[in-house]
Design an enzyme around this catalytic site. Sequence first.
Site, short mmCIF file in Angstrom:
data_model
loop_
_atom_site.label_atom_id
_atom_site.label_comp_id
_atom_site.label_asym_id
_atom_site.label_seq_id
_atom_site.Cartn_x
_atom_site.Cartn_y
_atom_site.Cartn_z
N TYR A 144 0.85 -1.19 0.00
CA TYR A 144 0.00 0.00 0.00
C TYR A 144 0.88 1.23 0.00
O TYR A 144 1.82 1.33 0.80
CB TYR A 144 -0.90 0.00 1.24
N ASP A 239 9.17 2.78 0.21
CA ASP A 239 8.08 3.39 0.96
C ASP A 239 8.27 3.00 2.42
O ASP A 239 7.89 1.90 2.84
CB ASP A 239 6.73 2.91 0.41
N LYS A 267 3.47 8.64 9.10
CA LYS A 267 3.25 8.01 10.40
C LYS A 267 4.20 8.54 11.49
O LYS A 267 4.00 9.66 11.94
CB LYS A 267 3.27 6.49 10.25
#
Length: 428
Positions: A144, A239, A267
């Site tokens: 993702y 990522d 995050k």
Amino acid sequence: MLYQRSSQLFAEAEKVIPGGVNSPVRAFKSVGGTPIFVKQAKGAYLYDEDGNRLIDYINSWGPMILGHAFEPVVQAVTERAKLGTSFGMPTELETQIAALAVSMVPNIDKIRFVNSGTEACMSAVRLARGFTKRDKIIKFAGCYHGHSDSFLIQAGSGAMTFGTPNSPGVTAGTAKDTLLAKYNDLENVRSLIEANPNEIAAIIVEPIAGNMGCVPPTKGFLEGLRQLCTENGILLIFDEVMTGFRLAKGGAQELLNINADIVCFGKVIGGGLPVGAFAARAEIMNYLAPLGPVYQAGTLSGNPLAMAAGLAMLESLNNDAAIFKRLEEKTAYLETGIHKVLQANNVVYTINRVGSMISVHFDASPVIDLQTAAKGDNDTFKKFFHGLVQEGIYIAPSAYETWFITDALSYEDLDFTINAIDKVSKTL
Ligand SMILES: *Cc1c(COP(=O)(O)O)cnc(C)c1O
């Protein structure tokens, strides 16, 4: 546990917010029931609107690595807010967090801050396309990278939970530039590169996948990607929205000793405020506006509250030499405990773990990619999830998610959790 007030609040929310939530995985669609509304949180604990206390294993999907309402972050944000919350002009704070991030992460010279992990990945791909003057990218099924169009093709947890691997609204034109490969399958990548000579701008990968559960790279996979990229003029994008500042100061690049060309963050880097970032060596980053031709911008990018929170978080991680070792030890302790009780109760399972990322899969075969992750028994997971909630433990409401361990967890909390899992396992 009672969920009367959460149910009422959810019913109210559904009237004015699609599905009652602002991000789909919060909606309990794959486990059934109504989402729990949070009132407040402190350290390792959530307190919901019905007065229940839950030990939190999501931690805002990663950011609260040092616990909820972490004092240095709360103080930084509170103090900063009094000075004004947004200017659309440069502040010294932006340079401070940029310099600290660059010093912590290997192999990057410059970093640009954005407002989410989605933005970071979207911008990284545009930069890679501009830099290489090529259009196509390779992504892996089950990884993702946020919800921008190019990535909504077999995008892992959120999208998978809803059975819509490819979202309507993504045009065929966009989809054709995203080539899909199998995670941990180097030969698959090699053949895609051979079939599209000099057309691939970037390979984007979660160096340790966390959106189909936790799926570590098999031996040689990332090394192989690195080599294929170097040989073919392709940029390797890590990522690290999930792994960055979680697995080590320098994220997966440091942990695995592999250099990416562009790295994406989110995050943890925002300490719980909406922050993302992408970074690379100067030659690549200087391709961005205003220095270079690739446009990228943001009214609230580098927002002082967000930067103050992020800086306080990164400083706390940087100044605590033992933090990543402590997280590793706590998570290993939890893993050992879960193995013990699941085995004792004859549950069929697999546990994957890297550092403070861990996932429990209800299938016996190794989970190495999307296909093997999807074999997990979802009915068992549902029972497991609701059973744990009843015991005061909150894990992600989807079988395809990693648990994020926070340093705020005590060994008493971990023992309590292992006991709860023992109790729930007997009902599976
Ligand atoms: C969460 C996540 C994103 C998206 O970040 P948002 O802040 O939700 O937009 C991208 N990549 C990975 C690996 C993630 O885990």
